[in-house]
Design a protein around this motif. Structure first.
Motif, mmCIF file in Angstrom:
data_model
loop_
_atom_site.group_PDB
_atom_site.id
_atom_site.type_symbol
_atom_site.label_atom_id
_atom_site.label_comp_id
_atom_site.label_asym_id
_atom_site.label_seq_id
_atom_site.Cartn_x
_atom_site.Cartn_y
_atom_site.Cartn_z
ATOM 1 N N SER A 124 14.320 -7.938 -12.098
ATOM 2 C CA SER A 124 14.027 -8.444 -10.750
ATOM 3 C C SER A 124 14.429 -7.422 -9.690
ATOM 4 O O SER A 124 13.746 -7.262 -8.682
ATOM 5 N N GLN A 125 15.524 -6.696 -9.931
ATOM 6 C CA GLN A 125 15.925 -5.647 -8.992
ATOM 7 C C GLN A 125 14.868 -4.540 -8.962
ATOM 8 O O GLN A 125 14.488 -4.049 -7.893
ATOM 9 N N ARG A 126 14.368 -4.144 -10.146
ATOM 10 C CA ARG A 126 13.355 -3.092 -10.237
ATOM 11 C C ARG A 126 12.075 -3.528 -9.517
ATOM 12 O O ARG A 126 11.506 -2.751 -8.736
ATOM 13 N N ARG A 127 11.637 -4.763 -9.747
ATOM 14 C CA ARG A 127 10.416 -5.259 -9.092
ATOM 15 C C ARG A 127 10.586 -5.301 -7.576
ATOM 16 O O ARG A 127 9.666 -4.957 -6.826
ATOM 17 N N ARG A 128 11.756 -5.714 -7.123
ATOM 18 C CA ARG A 128 12.014 -5.776 -5.680
ATOM 19 C C ARG A 128 11.930 -4.396 -5.049
ATOM 20 O O ARG A 128 11.285 -4.201 -4.013
ATOM 21 N N LEU A 129 12.561 -3.427 -5.672
ATOM 22 C CA LEU A 129 12.555 -2.062 -5.128
ATOM 23 C C LEU A 129 11.153 -1.464 -5.180
ATOM 24 O O LEU A 129 10.745 -0.734 -4.262
ATOM 25 N N GLU A 130 10.392 -1.765 -6.246
ATOM 26 C CA GLU A 130 9.024 -1.255 -6.351
ATOM 27 C C GLU A 130 8.152 -1.839 -5.243
ATOM 28 O O GLU A 130 7.360 -1.137 -4.617
ATOM 29 N N ASP A 137 5.010 2.749 1.592
ATOM 30 C CA ASP A 137 3.860 3.657 1.505
ATOM 31 C C ASP A 137 2.720 3.177 2.393
ATOM 32 O O ASP A 137 2.094 3.981 3.101
ATOM 33 N N VAL A 138 2.431 1.882 2.364
ATOM 34 C CA VAL A 138 1.356 1.327 3.187
ATOM 35 C C VAL A 138 1.645 1.599 4.656
ATOM 36 O O VAL A 138 0.776 2.060 5.404
ATOM 37 N N LEU A 141 1.228 5.335 5.522
ATOM 38 C CA LEU A 141 -0.172 5.754 5.594
ATOM 39 C C LEU A 141 -0.856 5.243 6.862
ATOM 40 O O LEU A 141 -1.849 5.823 7.298
ATOM 41 N N ARG A 142 -0.342 4.173 7.448
ATOM 42 C CA ARG A 142 -0.946 3.618 8.670
ATOM 43 C C ARG A 142 -0.527 4.393 9.914
ATOM 44 O O ARG A 142 -1.145 4.257 10.953
ATOM 45 N N ARG A 143 0.557 5.144 9.811
ATOM 46 C CA ARG A 143 1.035 5.883 10.975
ATOM 47 C C ARG A 143 0.019 6.909 11.408
ATOM 48 O O ARG A 143 -0.676 7.513 10.581
ATOM 49 N N SER A 144 -0.002 7.150 12.727
ATOM 50 C CA SER A 144 -0.941 8.176 13.214
ATOM 51 C C SER A 144 -0.385 9.545 12.897
ATOM 52 O O SER A 144 0.828 9.768 12.851
#
Length: 147
Positions: A124-130, A137-138, A141-144
């Motif tokens: 659960s810790q691994r999934r949370r961090l992922e 990342d999203v 990538l949205r930043r100008s």
């Protein structure tokens, strides 16, 4: 049965507590609200009182717990409930008795077991961090890029 009388039967709260009718005191008055001409003449509202602080029917350990939990509702150790939702006095008497029984049962009930804290699993810790990484990342990538 008139002013200050007792209800017809004993009030069974739980396996340990049975309140004799002699310890319950009723008071009747006129109900407000709809009911036509009958509302002006019948004493259908019921107030049911029980002296919790001085009752010999309640074991000491339950009395202390109930006095603490019902502190905001007690007046000099007495718990009073009212019922006026029915047009018939008999139905209001039953409603008041049930209301008193349920309040006392809740006050006598033992406290729920303490929650034992648990640690999050490695997965659960691994999934949370992922998930956090993906979200980062999203947003990145949205930043100008016009800096």
């Amino acid at each position: 049965m008139g002013e200050g009388g007792a209800v017809d039967g004993d009030l069974v709260v739980n396996r340990r507590v049975r309140i004799p009718a002699a310890e319950l005191h009723e008071r009747f008055s006129r109900s407000s609200g709809p009911g036509g001409q009958g509302v002006n003449t019948t004493d259908s509202r019921v107030e049911l009182s029980f002296d919790l602080a001085r009752s010999p029917s309640v074991p000491e350990d339950l009395r202390e717990r109930a006095l603490e939990r019902l502190a905001g509702r007690l007046v000099e150790g007495t718990l009073t409930v009212a019922a006026s939702e029915h047009r018939a006095q008999l139905r209001n008497r039953a409603a008041a008795a049930e209301r008193l029984r349920s309040q006392l049962a809740a006050a006598f009930a033992p406290a729920p077991a303490q929650r034992r804290p648990t640690r999050p699993t490695r997965g659960s810790q691994r999934r949370r961090l992922e998930t956090k990484r993906q979200r980062s990342d999203v947003k990145r990538l949205r930043r100008s890029t016009d800096d």
